[in-house]
Design a protein around this motif. Structure first.
Motif, PDB file in Angstrom:
ATOM      1  N   ALA A  62      33.700  46.709  38.321  1.00 33.03           N
ATOM      2  CA  ALA A  62      34.879  45.994  38.821  1.00 33.03           C
ATOM      3  C   ALA A  62      35.986  45.912  37.794  1.00 33.03           C
ATOM      4  O   ALA A  62      37.173  45.826  38.150  1.00 33.03           O
ATOM      5  N   SER A  63      35.669  45.931  36.532  1.00 36.96           N
ATOM      6  CA  SER A  63      36.702  45.797  35.490  1.00 36.96           C
ATOM      7  C   SER A  63      37.308  47.131  35.075  1.00 36.96           C
ATOM      8  O   SER A  63      38.291  47.143  34.303  1.00 36.96           O
ATOM      9  N   ILE A  64      36.764  48.244  35.530  1.00 36.25           N
ATOM     10  CA  ILE A  64      37.269  49.547  35.086  1.00 36.25           C
ATOM     11  C   ILE A  64      38.635  49.841  35.718  1.00 36.25           C
ATOM     12  O   ILE A  64      39.598  50.217  35.008  1.00 36.25           O
ATOM     13  N   ALA A  98      40.703  42.586  46.560  1.00 38.72           N
ATOM     14  CA  ALA A  98      40.201  42.390  47.925  1.00 38.72           C
ATOM     15  C   ALA A  98      38.932  43.204  48.166  1.00 38.72           C
ATOM     16  O   ALA A  98      37.983  42.733  48.817  1.00 38.72           O
ATOM     17  N   ASN A  99      38.880  44.414  47.621  1.00 36.01           N
ATOM     18  CA  ASN A  99      37.684  45.244  47.774  1.00 36.01           C
ATOM     19  C   ASN A  99      36.481  44.626  47.055  1.00 36.01           C
ATOM     20  O   ASN A  99      35.358  44.616  47.570  1.00 36.01           O
ATOM     21  N   VAL A 100      36.700  44.089  45.848  1.00 32.56           N
ATOM     22  CA  VAL A 100      35.621  43.429  45.111  1.00 32.56           C
ATOM     23  C   VAL A 100      35.150  42.180  45.846  1.00 32.56           C
ATOM     24  O   VAL A 100      33.952  41.878  45.909  1.00 32.56           O
ATOM     25  N   PHE A 101      36.113  41.431  46.416  1.00 33.70           N
ATOM     26  CA  PHE A 101      35.755  40.247  47.192  1.00 33.70           C
ATOM     27  C   PHE A 101      34.889  40.618  48.398  1.00 33.70           C
ATOM     28  O   PHE A 101      33.903  39.948  48.695  1.00 33.70           O
ATOM     29  N   LEU A 102      35.243  41.690  49.080  1.00 34.23           N
ATOM     30  CA  LEU A 102      34.415  42.149  50.203  1.00 34.23           C
ATOM     31  C   LEU A 102      33.019  42.553  49.740  1.00 34.23           C
ATOM     32  O   LEU A 102      32.020  42.265  50.421  1.00 34.23           O
ATOM     33  N   ALA A 103      32.933  43.200  48.586  1.00 30.52           N
ATOM     34  CA  ALA A 103      31.626  43.621  48.075  1.00 30.52           C
ATOM     35  C   ALA A 103      30.742  42.412  47.745  1.00 30.52           C
ATOM     36  O   ALA A 103      29.544  42.402  48.037  1.00 30.52           O
ATOM     37  N   ARG A 104      31.361  41.366  47.171  1.00 29.08           N
ATOM     38  CA  ARG A 104      30.583  40.173  46.859  1.00 29.08           C
ATOM     39  C   ARG A 104      30.125  39.458  48.122  1.00 29.08           C
ATOM     40  O   ARG A 104      28.998  38.968  48.196  1.00 29.08           O
ATOM     41  N   GLN A 127      38.927  50.691  50.599  1.00 30.33           N
ATOM     42  CA  GLN A 127      39.243  51.904  49.834  1.00 30.33           C
ATOM     43  C   GLN A 127      40.504  52.586  50.360  1.00 30.33           C
ATOM     44  O   GLN A 127      41.288  53.149  49.581  1.00 30.33           O
ATOM     45  N   PHE A 128      40.710  52.515  51.664  1.00 27.21           N
ATOM     46  CA  PHE A 128      41.927  53.099  52.236  1.00 27.21           C
ATOM     47  C   PHE A 128      43.170  52.366  51.737  1.00 27.21           C
ATOM     48  O   PHE A 128      44.204  52.989  51.449  1.00 27.21           O
TER      49      PHE A 128
END
Length: 511
Positions: A62-64, A98-104, A127-128
Protein backbone atom coordinates in the motif's frame (compact mmCIF):
# COMPACT_ATOMS: atom_id res chain seq x y z
CA UNK A 1 21.06 -68.64 2.33
CA UNK A 2 21.31 -67.24 5.84
CA UNK A 3 18.72 -65.66 8.00
CA UNK A 4 19.70 -63.79 11.16
CA UNK A 5 17.37 -63.38 14.08
CA UNK A 6 16.13 -60.05 15.28
CA UNK A 7 17.14 -58.90 18.73
CA UNK A 8 13.51 -58.16 19.56
CA UNK A 9 11.82 -61.26 20.93
CA UNK A 10 8.31 -60.16 20.03
CA UNK A 11 9.18 -60.25 16.33
CA UNK A 12 10.34 -63.83 16.25
CA UNK A 13 6.89 -65.33 15.74
CA UNK A 14 6.00 -63.13 12.75
CA UNK A 15 6.11 -64.54 9.24
CA UNK A 16 8.57 -62.13 7.63
CA UNK A 17 7.76 -63.30 4.12
CA UNK A 18 4.26 -61.84 4.18
CA UNK A 19 3.48 -58.20 3.60
CA UNK A 20 0.49 -57.08 5.63
CA UNK A 21 -1.24 -54.29 3.78
CA UNK A 22 -4.58 -52.60 4.07
CA UNK A 23 -5.92 -52.86 0.54
CA UNK A 24 -8.68 -50.22 0.84
CA UNK A 25 -6.24 -47.71 2.31
CA UNK A 26 -3.64 -48.46 -0.37
CA UNK A 27 -6.29 -48.02 -3.07
CA UNK A 28 -7.43 -44.67 -1.64
CA UNK A 29 -3.88 -43.38 -1.46
CA UNK A 30 -3.19 -44.53 -5.03
CA UNK A 31 -6.32 -42.80 -6.36
CA UNK A 32 -5.40 -39.58 -4.56
CA UNK A 33 -1.85 -39.72 -5.91
CA UNK A 34 -3.14 -40.16 -9.46
CA UNK A 35 -5.49 -37.24 -8.99
CA UNK A 36 -2.58 -35.18 -7.67
CA UNK A 37 -0.47 -35.96 -10.72
CA UNK A 38 -3.08 -35.61 -13.46
CA UNK A 39 -5.99 -33.47 -12.31
CA UNK A 40 -6.49 -29.75 -12.91
CA UNK A 41 -8.55 -27.41 -10.79
CA UNK A 42 -11.93 -26.45 -12.28
CA UNK A 43 -12.55 -22.89 -13.30
CA UNK A 44 -13.61 -20.79 -10.33
CA UNK A 45 -12.56 -23.35 -7.76
CA UNK A 46 -10.04 -20.99 -6.14
CA UNK A 47 -11.69 -17.60 -6.69
CA UNK A 48 -11.85 -16.89 -2.98
CA UNK A 49 -8.23 -17.92 -2.37
CA UNK A 50 -7.03 -15.89 -5.36
CA UNK A 51 -8.94 -12.83 -4.19
CA UNK A 52 -7.49 -13.15 -0.69
CA UNK A 53 -3.99 -13.33 -2.15
CA UNK A 54 -4.66 -10.19 -4.19
CA UNK A 55 -6.03 -8.33 -1.14
CA UNK A 56 -2.96 -9.27 0.89
CA UNK A 57 -0.66 -8.09 -1.91
CA UNK A 58 -2.49 -4.75 -2.14
CA UNK A 59 -2.29 -4.16 1.59
CA UNK A 60 1.36 -5.19 1.81
CA UNK A 61 2.33 -2.81 -1.02
CA UNK A 62 0.00 0.00 0.00
CA UNK A 63 2.86 2.43 0.61
CA UNK A 64 4.66 1.81 -2.70
CA UNK A 65 2.24 3.64 -5.01
CA UNK A 66 1.92 6.81 -2.83
CA UNK A 67 5.69 7.07 -2.55
CA UNK A 68 6.05 6.64 -6.30
CA UNK A 69 3.35 9.25 -7.03
CA UNK A 70 4.96 11.79 -4.71
CA UNK A 71 8.38 11.28 -6.33
CA UNK A 72 6.88 11.69 -9.82
CA UNK A 73 5.04 14.85 -8.75
CA UNK A 74 8.22 16.39 -7.29
CA UNK A 75 10.21 15.53 -10.42
CA UNK A 76 7.43 16.95 -12.61
CA UNK A 77 7.37 20.25 -10.77
CA UNK A 78 11.16 20.44 -10.86
CA UNK A 79 11.49 19.75 -14.60
CA UNK A 80 8.34 21.45 -15.94
CA UNK A 81 7.51 24.00 -13.33
CA UNK A 82 3.81 23.27 -13.90
CA UNK A 83 1.76 22.95 -10.71
CA UNK A 84 -1.10 21.11 -12.43
CA UNK A 85 0.69 17.87 -11.69
CA UNK A 86 -0.15 18.41 -8.02
CA UNK A 87 -3.83 18.00 -8.89
CA UNK A 88 -3.03 14.74 -10.65
CA UNK A 89 -1.09 13.53 -7.60
CA UNK A 90 -4.01 14.34 -5.29
CA UNK A 91 -6.48 12.49 -7.55
CA UNK A 92 -4.18 9.48 -7.87
CA UNK A 93 -3.56 9.26 -4.12
CA UNK A 94 -7.30 9.54 -3.48
CA UNK A 95 -8.07 6.71 -5.92
CA UNK A 96 -5.31 4.60 -4.41
CA UNK A 97 -6.62 5.25 -0.88
CA UNK A 98 -10.11 4.24 -2.00
CA UNK A 99 -8.70 1.01 -3.45
CA UNK A 100 -6.83 0.24 -0.20
CA UNK A 101 -9.99 0.98 1.78
CA UNK A 102 -11.92 -1.49 -0.37
CA UNK A 103 -9.22 -4.11 0.14
CA UNK A 104 -9.38 -3.71 3.91
CA UNK A 105 -13.16 -3.95 3.92
CA UNK A 106 -12.99 -7.06 1.75
CA UNK A 107 -10.48 -8.75 4.06
CA UNK A 108 -12.82 -8.29 7.04
CA UNK A 109 -15.80 -9.84 5.25
CA UNK A 110 -16.49 -13.54 5.05
CA UNK A 111 -16.14 -14.45 1.41
CA UNK A 112 -18.80 -16.56 -0.28
CA UNK A 113 -19.08 -17.36 -3.96
CA UNK A 114 -21.46 -14.42 -4.59
CA UNK A 115 -19.50 -11.97 -2.44
CA UNK A 116 -16.28 -13.00 -4.12
CA UNK A 117 -17.58 -11.98 -7.55
CA UNK A 118 -19.00 -8.73 -6.10
CA UNK A 119 -15.76 -7.71 -4.43
CA UNK A 120 -13.75 -8.65 -7.48
CA UNK A 121 -15.81 -6.24 -9.58
CA UNK A 122 -15.42 -3.50 -6.97
CA UNK A 123 -11.65 -3.94 -6.83
CA UNK A 124 -11.44 -3.89 -10.63
CA UNK A 125 -13.45 -0.65 -10.55
CA UNK A 126 -10.92 0.78 -8.10
CA UNK A 127 -8.09 -0.14 -10.47
CA UNK A 128 -10.01 1.46 -13.34
CA UNK A 129 -10.18 4.74 -11.36
CA UNK A 130 -6.43 4.59 -10.82
CA UNK A 131 -6.03 3.99 -14.57
CA UNK A 132 -8.11 7.10 -15.29
CA UNK A 133 -5.71 9.08 -13.12
CA UNK A 134 -2.76 7.75 -15.12
CA UNK A 135 -4.62 8.66 -18.31
CA UNK A 136 -4.95 12.22 -17.00
CA UNK A 137 -1.19 12.20 -16.39
CA UNK A 138 -0.52 10.93 -19.93
CA UNK A 139 -2.43 13.70 -21.74
CA UNK A 140 -0.83 16.59 -19.84
CA UNK A 141 1.21 19.07 -21.88
CA UNK A 142 3.99 21.51 -21.06
CA UNK A 143 4.53 24.49 -23.38
CA UNK A 144 7.87 25.42 -21.80
CA UNK A 145 9.30 21.90 -22.05
CA UNK A 146 11.03 20.24 -24.91
CA UNK A 147 8.77 17.59 -26.53
CA UNK A 148 11.42 14.89 -26.41
CA UNK A 149 12.12 15.38 -22.70
CA UNK A 150 8.41 15.46 -21.88
CA UNK A 151 7.72 12.23 -23.80
CA UNK A 152 10.70 10.57 -22.11
CA UNK A 153 9.47 11.69 -18.70
CA UNK A 154 5.91 10.50 -19.28
CA UNK A 155 7.01 7.26 -20.96
CA UNK A 156 9.40 6.28 -18.17
CA UNK A 157 6.77 7.09 -15.54
CA UNK A 158 4.04 5.09 -17.26
CA UNK A 159 6.32 2.08 -17.81
CA UNK A 160 7.34 2.04 -14.15
CA UNK A 161 3.69 2.36 -13.10
CA UNK A 162 2.78 -0.47 -15.47
CA UNK A 163 5.48 -2.75 -14.09
CA UNK A 164 4.45 -2.03 -10.49
CA UNK A 165 0.82 -2.76 -11.31
CA UNK A 166 1.69 -6.04 -13.04
CA UNK A 167 3.99 -7.11 -10.22
CA UNK A 168 1.60 -6.43 -7.33
CA UNK A 169 -1.78 -7.14 -8.89
CA UNK A 170 -1.32 -10.19 -11.12
CA UNK A 171 -3.59 -12.26 -8.84
CA UNK A 172 -6.52 -10.10 -10.02
CA UNK A 173 -7.15 -11.19 -13.59
CA UNK A 174 -7.52 -8.46 -16.26
CA UNK A 175 -6.09 -5.94 -13.77
CA UNK A 176 -3.38 -4.72 -16.17
CA UNK A 177 -5.82 -4.27 -19.04
CA UNK A 178 -8.48 -2.59 -16.87
CA UNK A 179 -5.96 -0.23 -15.29
CA UNK A 180 -4.09 0.88 -18.43
CA UNK A 181 -6.81 0.70 -21.06
CA UNK A 182 -7.80 4.35 -20.25
CA UNK A 183 -4.15 5.34 -20.63
CA UNK A 184 -3.89 3.64 -24.03
CA UNK A 185 -7.15 5.24 -25.25
CA UNK A 186 -5.99 8.65 -24.04
CA UNK A 187 -2.63 8.36 -25.81
CA UNK A 188 -4.28 7.07 -29.00
CA UNK A 189 -6.64 10.04 -29.00
CA UNK A 190 -3.88 12.53 -28.30
CA UNK A 191 -1.48 11.11 -30.88
CA UNK A 192 -4.31 11.01 -33.41
CA UNK A 193 -5.00 14.68 -32.87
CA UNK A 194 -1.38 15.89 -32.74
CA UNK A 195 0.03 13.36 -35.23
CA UNK A 196 3.49 13.91 -33.78
CA UNK A 197 6.01 11.13 -34.19
CA UNK A 198 7.05 11.15 -30.52
CA UNK A 199 3.46 10.81 -29.33
CA UNK A 200 2.79 8.00 -31.80
CA UNK A 201 5.98 6.20 -30.69
CA UNK A 202 5.00 6.54 -27.03
CA UNK A 203 1.51 5.19 -27.76
CA UNK A 204 2.85 2.22 -29.70
CA UNK A 205 5.46 1.42 -27.06
CA UNK A 206 3.03 1.61 -24.18
CA UNK A 207 0.38 -0.43 -26.01
CA UNK A 208 2.87 -3.17 -26.79
CA UNK A 209 4.14 -3.15 -23.22
CA UNK A 210 0.63 -3.39 -21.81
CA UNK A 211 -0.11 -6.43 -23.96
CA UNK A 212 3.20 -8.03 -22.96
CA UNK A 213 2.66 -7.42 -19.23
CA UNK A 214 -0.89 -8.71 -19.51
CA UNK A 215 0.49 -11.94 -20.98
CA UNK A 216 3.11 -12.22 -18.21
CA UNK A 217 0.49 -11.53 -15.52
CA UNK A 218 -1.83 -14.14 -16.98
CA UNK A 219 0.97 -16.73 -16.96
CA UNK A 220 1.85 -15.89 -13.37
CA UNK A 221 -1.80 -16.13 -12.40
CA UNK A 222 -2.18 -19.56 -14.01
CA UNK A 223 1.02 -20.77 -12.39
CA UNK A 224 -0.17 -19.70 -8.95
CA UNK A 225 -3.55 -21.26 -9.64
CA UNK A 226 -1.80 -24.53 -10.44
CA UNK A 227 0.25 -24.25 -7.25
CA UNK A 228 -2.93 -23.73 -5.24
CA UNK A 229 -4.44 -26.79 -6.89
CA UNK A 230 -1.38 -28.89 -6.01
CA UNK A 231 -1.47 -27.54 -2.46
CA UNK A 232 -5.10 -28.58 -2.02
CA UNK A 233 -4.40 -32.01 -3.50
CA UNK A 234 -1.40 -32.40 -1.22
CA UNK A 235 -3.49 -31.45 1.80
CA UNK A 236 -6.11 -34.01 0.78
CA UNK A 237 -3.43 -36.66 0.41
CA UNK A 238 -1.93 -35.79 3.79
CA UNK A 239 -5.38 -35.95 5.39
CA UNK A 240 -6.04 -39.35 3.85
CA UNK A 241 -2.63 -40.59 4.95
CA UNK A 242 -3.26 -39.37 8.49
CA UNK A 243 -6.62 -41.14 8.55
CA UNK A 244 -5.04 -44.31 7.17
CA UNK A 245 -2.22 -44.06 9.72
CA UNK A 246 -4.65 -43.58 12.59
CA UNK A 247 -6.68 -46.59 11.40
CA UNK A 248 -3.53 -48.66 11.06
CA UNK A 249 -2.28 -47.60 14.51
CA UNK A 250 -5.63 -48.44 16.07
CA UNK A 251 -5.71 -51.84 14.37
CA UNK A 252 -2.13 -52.53 15.43
CA UNK A 253 -2.90 -51.48 19.00
CA UNK A 254 -5.90 -53.79 19.16
CA UNK A 255 -3.89 -56.64 17.67
CA UNK A 256 -1.09 -56.10 20.18
CA UNK A 257 -3.56 -55.99 23.06
CA UNK A 258 -5.23 -59.19 21.86
CA UNK A 259 -1.88 -60.88 21.35
CA UNK A 260 -0.67 -59.79 24.78
CA UNK A 261 -3.90 -60.96 26.40
CA UNK A 262 -3.51 -64.32 24.68
CA UNK A 263 0.09 -64.61 25.83
CA UNK A 264 -0.77 -63.68 29.40
CA UNK A 265 -3.63 -66.17 29.40
CA UNK A 266 -1.44 -69.01 28.17
CA UNK A 267 1.36 -68.07 30.53
CA UNK A 268 -1.03 -68.09 33.51
CA UNK A 269 -2.62 -71.40 32.44
CA UNK A 270 0.56 -73.41 32.96
CA UNK A 271 -0.59 -75.01 36.20
CA UNK A 272 -4.18 -75.56 35.03
CA UNK A 273 -3.05 -77.37 31.87
CA UNK A 274 -0.18 -79.39 33.23
CA UNK A 275 -1.88 -80.69 36.40
CA UNK A 276 -4.55 -82.82 34.65
CA UNK A 277 -2.04 -83.97 32.06
CA UNK A 278 0.34 -85.15 34.77
CA UNK A 279 -2.53 -87.11 36.32
CA UNK A 280 -3.39 -88.66 32.97
CA UNK A 281 0.25 -89.59 32.35
CA UNK A 282 0.72 -91.01 35.85
CA UNK A 283 -2.45 -93.08 35.95
CA UNK A 284 -1.98 -94.38 32.40
CA UNK A 285 1.61 -95.38 33.24
CA UNK A 286 0.40 -97.20 36.39
CA UNK A 287 -2.29 -99.01 34.43
CA UNK A 288 0.12 -99.88 31.60
CA UNK A 289 2.64 -101.33 34.12
CA UNK A 290 -0.20 -103.20 35.93
CA UNK A 291 1.03 -101.95 39.28
CA UNK A 292 -2.36 -102.42 40.98
CA UNK A 293 -3.02 -105.75 39.32
CA UNK A 294 -3.21 -107.31 35.86
CA UNK A 295 -5.60 -106.11 33.19
CA UNK A 296 -7.74 -109.02 32.04
CA UNK A 297 -8.26 -107.60 28.55
CA UNK A 298 -5.03 -107.08 26.51
CA UNK A 299 -6.79 -104.34 24.50
CA UNK A 300 -7.11 -102.23 27.64
CA UNK A 301 -3.35 -102.42 28.17
CA UNK A 302 -2.76 -101.29 24.60
CA UNK A 303 -5.20 -98.41 25.16
CA UNK A 304 -3.34 -97.29 28.28
CA UNK A 305 -0.07 -97.21 26.30
CA UNK A 306 -1.74 -95.10 23.60
CA UNK A 307 -3.15 -92.76 26.25
CA UNK A 308 0.27 -92.33 27.86
CA UNK A 309 1.98 -91.71 24.53
CA UNK A 310 -0.67 -89.21 23.39
CA UNK A 311 -0.58 -87.43 26.74
CA UNK A 312 3.20 -87.15 26.55
CA UNK A 313 2.94 -85.66 23.06
CA UNK A 314 0.30 -83.19 24.24
CA UNK A 315 2.38 -82.21 27.26
CA UNK A 316 5.40 -81.51 25.05
CA UNK A 317 3.22 -79.39 22.78
CA UNK A 318 1.81 -77.43 25.70
CA UNK A 319 5.29 -76.89 27.11
CA UNK A 320 6.47 -75.42 23.81
CA UNK A 321 3.41 -73.17 23.46
CA UNK A 322 3.78 -71.96 27.03
CA UNK A 323 7.49 -71.30 26.58
CA UNK A 324 6.82 -69.21 23.49
CA UNK A 325 3.95 -67.40 25.21
CA UNK A 326 6.06 -66.56 28.24
CA UNK A 327 8.80 -65.21 25.99
CA UNK A 328 6.31 -63.11 24.03
CA UNK A 329 4.62 -61.83 27.21
CA UNK A 330 8.00 -60.86 28.68
CA UNK A 331 7.73 -63.34 31.56
CA UNK A 332 10.58 -65.57 30.48
CA UNK A 333 13.30 -64.95 33.02
CA UNK A 334 16.85 -66.19 32.56
CA UNK A 335 18.66 -67.92 35.41
CA UNK A 336 22.18 -67.10 34.25
CA UNK A 337 25.30 -68.77 35.49
CA UNK A 338 28.70 -69.86 34.21
CA UNK A 339 28.21 -72.87 31.93
CA UNK A 340 30.29 -74.77 29.38
CA UNK A 341 28.89 -75.18 25.88
CA UNK A 342 31.14 -78.20 25.39
CA UNK A 343 29.62 -80.09 28.34
CA UNK A 344 26.05 -79.17 27.40
CA UNK A 345 26.62 -80.22 23.79
CA UNK A 346 28.03 -83.60 24.83
CA UNK A 347 25.06 -84.20 27.15
CA UNK A 348 22.55 -83.32 24.44
CA UNK A 349 24.30 -85.54 21.91
CA UNK A 350 24.06 -88.40 24.39
CA UNK A 351 20.33 -87.78 24.83
CA UNK A 352 19.61 -88.07 21.09
CA UNK A 353 22.22 -90.73 20.40
CA UNK A 354 19.81 -93.64 20.93
CA UNK A 355 17.30 -92.19 18.50
CA UNK A 356 20.04 -91.51 15.95
CA UNK A 357 21.29 -95.10 16.16
CA UNK A 358 17.77 -96.29 15.47
CA UNK A 359 18.04 -94.54 12.08
CA UNK A 360 21.70 -95.52 11.61
CA UNK A 361 22.74 -91.83 11.75
CA UNK A 362 26.31 -90.97 12.65
CA UNK A 363 26.86 -87.93 14.89
CA UNK A 364 30.38 -86.51 14.58
CA UNK A 365 31.94 -83.95 16.89
CA UNK A 366 34.41 -81.19 16.21
CA UNK A 367 35.00 -79.26 19.43
CA UNK A 368 37.67 -76.67 20.13
CA UNK A 369 39.47 -77.60 23.32
CA UNK A 370 39.68 -75.44 26.42
CA UNK A 371 36.81 -73.15 25.62
CA UNK A 372 36.08 -70.84 28.56
CA UNK A 373 32.68 -70.78 30.21
CA UNK A 374 29.90 -68.49 29.10
CA UNK A 375 27.37 -66.55 31.15
CA UNK A 376 23.98 -68.00 30.13
CA UNK A 377 20.91 -69.91 31.26
CA UNK A 378 21.81 -73.62 31.26
CA UNK A 379 18.24 -74.85 30.89
CA UNK A 380 17.57 -72.52 27.97
CA UNK A 381 20.79 -73.43 26.17
CA UNK A 382 20.04 -77.14 26.62
CA UNK A 383 16.64 -76.52 25.07
CA UNK A 384 18.26 -74.72 22.13
CA UNK A 385 20.75 -77.50 21.42
CA UNK A 386 18.18 -80.27 21.92
CA UNK A 387 15.71 -78.61 19.55
CA UNK A 388 18.35 -78.22 16.86
CA UNK A 389 19.70 -81.77 17.32
CA UNK A 390 16.18 -83.23 17.33
CA UNK A 391 15.36 -81.46 14.06
CA UNK A 392 18.59 -82.73 12.51
CA UNK A 393 17.88 -86.32 13.57
CA UNK A 394 14.24 -86.04 12.50
CA UNK A 395 14.92 -84.90 8.94
CA UNK A 396 18.19 -86.75 8.26
CA UNK A 397 17.50 -89.91 6.22
CA UNK A 398 18.62 -93.42 7.12
CA UNK A 399 22.41 -93.76 7.16
CA UNK A 400 22.93 -90.01 7.22
CA UNK A 401 25.52 -87.98 9.06
CA UNK A 402 25.31 -85.05 11.48
CA UNK A 403 28.27 -82.82 12.32
CA UNK A 404 28.26 -80.85 15.59
CA UNK A 405 30.83 -78.06 15.99
CA UNK A 406 31.54 -75.84 18.99
CA UNK A 407 34.15 -73.11 18.79
CA UNK A 408 35.08 -69.44 18.61
CA UNK A 409 33.48 -66.84 16.38
CA UNK A 410 35.47 -64.17 14.57
CA UNK A 411 34.18 -61.56 17.02
CA UNK A 412 35.33 -63.40 20.13
CA UNK A 413 32.04 -65.13 20.92
CA UNK A 414 31.21 -68.83 20.89
CA UNK A 415 29.03 -70.76 18.49
CA UNK A 416 27.34 -74.15 18.12
CA UNK A 417 26.91 -75.45 14.59
CA UNK A 418 24.79 -78.50 13.67
CA UNK A 419 24.98 -79.61 10.04
CA UNK A 420 23.18 -82.54 8.44
CA UNK A 421 23.03 -84.03 4.95
CA UNK A 422 19.26 -84.26 4.83
CA UNK A 423 16.89 -83.10 2.09
CA UNK A 424 17.40 -79.40 2.88
CA UNK A 425 14.90 -76.54 2.76
CA UNK A 426 13.87 -74.59 -0.36
CA UNK A 427 15.06 -71.01 -0.26
CA UNK A 428 11.55 -69.53 -0.43
CA UNK A 429 10.41 -71.66 2.54
CA UNK A 430 13.07 -70.51 5.01
CA UNK A 431 11.01 -67.53 6.33
CA UNK A 432 8.04 -69.88 6.76
CA UNK A 433 10.13 -72.40 8.71
CA UNK A 434 11.38 -69.64 11.01
CA UNK A 435 7.85 -68.43 11.81
CA UNK A 436 5.63 -69.80 14.57
CA UNK A 437 3.80 -73.01 13.58
CA UNK A 438 5.47 -72.79 10.18
CA UNK A 439 6.49 -75.99 8.44
CA UNK A 440 8.17 -76.55 5.11
CA UNK A 441 7.03 -78.92 2.42
CA UNK A 442 9.59 -81.54 3.52
CA UNK A 443 8.28 -81.47 7.09
CA UNK A 444 4.67 -81.76 5.93
CA UNK A 445 5.48 -84.81 3.84
CA UNK A 446 7.55 -86.35 6.61
CA UNK A 447 6.03 -88.98 8.86
CA UNK A 448 7.50 -87.24 11.93
CA UNK A 449 5.64 -83.97 11.87
CA UNK A 450 6.19 -81.48 14.68
CA UNK A 451 4.48 -78.38 15.96
CA UNK A 452 6.62 -75.85 14.12
CA UNK A 453 7.63 -74.09 17.35
CA UNK A 454 11.18 -75.38 17.78
CA UNK A 455 13.02 -72.81 15.68
CA UNK A 456 10.98 -69.80 16.87
CA UNK A 457 11.74 -70.81 20.48
CA UNK A 458 15.43 -71.12 19.58
CA UNK A 459 15.40 -67.65 18.02
CA UNK A 460 13.63 -66.14 21.03
CA UNK A 461 16.00 -67.73 23.56
CA UNK A 462 19.08 -66.59 21.65
CA UNK A 463 17.60 -63.11 21.36
CA UNK A 464 17.15 -63.05 25.15
CA UNK A 465 20.88 -63.85 25.37
CA UNK A 466 21.69 -61.07 22.84
CA UNK A 467 22.80 -63.80 20.48
CA UNK A 468 22.12 -64.65 16.87
CA UNK A 469 20.59 -67.55 14.97
CA UNK A 470 21.61 -68.39 11.41
CA UNK A 471 20.03 -70.99 9.13
CA UNK A 472 21.77 -72.06 5.94
CA UNK A 473 20.18 -74.63 3.68
CA UNK A 474 20.23 -75.84 0.10
CA UNK A 475 17.78 -78.23 -1.43
CA UNK A 476 19.09 -81.82 -1.62
CA UNK A 477 22.38 -80.77 0.02
CA UNK A 478 21.51 -80.42 3.68
CA UNK A 479 20.94 -77.82 6.37
CA UNK A 480 23.24 -76.05 8.82
CA UNK A 481 22.00 -74.14 11.86
CA UNK A 482 24.29 -71.94 13.94
CA UNK A 483 23.58 -70.58 17.41
CA UNK A 484 25.92 -67.74 18.38
CA UNK A 485 26.53 -66.14 21.77
CA UNK A 486 28.20 -62.71 21.79
CA UNK A 487 31.70 -62.05 23.06
CA UNK A 488 30.46 -60.17 26.14
CA UNK A 489 29.00 -63.44 27.51
CA UNK A 490 32.34 -65.26 27.36
CA UNK A 491 34.00 -65.46 30.79
CA UNK A 492 37.75 -65.11 30.41
CA UNK A 493 39.81 -66.54 33.24
CA UNK A 494 42.43 -64.22 34.73
CA UNK A 495 45.81 -65.86 35.57
CA UNK A 496 47.23 -65.47 39.04
CA UNK A 497 49.61 -62.59 39.62
CA UNK A 498 53.03 -63.80 40.69
CA UNK A 499 55.82 -61.83 42.45
CA UNK A 500 53.65 -58.79 42.90
CA UNK A 501 55.03 -56.16 45.23
CA UNK A 502 52.95 -55.29 48.24
CA UNK A 503 51.48 -51.84 48.24
CA UNK A 504 52.75 -49.85 51.19
CA UNK A 505 50.15 -48.19 53.33
CA UNK A 506 50.23 -44.45 53.14
CA UNK A 507 50.41 -42.56 56.38
CA UNK A 508 47.79 -39.92 56.99
CA UNK A 509 48.94 -36.38 57.44
CA UNK A 510 46.96 -33.68 59.08
CA UNK A 511 47.35 -30.00 58.41
Amino acid sequence: MSNGVSTSTDKNIVDKSRSHRNKPVAKAVRVTRERLQSSHAPSGAFDRDVLNLYINAVLQGASIIPLFVIIIAILGIYFTGDTQIVLWAILTLTAHAANVFLARRARKREMTAIRTRKWRRLLLLGQFLIGCCWAYFAIQDCAACEPANLVLYKGATLLIALSLTAMWNYMLTLCVLVTFSPVVFALVAKSGISRELLEISLTATLTTTVIFFHYISDRLFRQNLRILSYQVEKDDLIAELEVAKSMSDEARRRAEEANLAKSRFLASMSHELRTPLNAILGFSEVMSAEVMGPLNNPTYKEYTSDIHRSGQHLLNLINEILDLSRIEAGKYELSEEAISLLDISEDCIGMVQLRARGKNITISQQFELELPAVWADEKSMRQVILNLLSNAVKFTPQGGEIMVKVGWTAGGGQYISIKDNGPGIPEEEIPVVLSAFGQGSIAIKSAEQGTGLGLPIVQAILAKHDGQFILKSKLREGTEVIAILPARRVLQSVPAVENAQAVSRKRRSFA
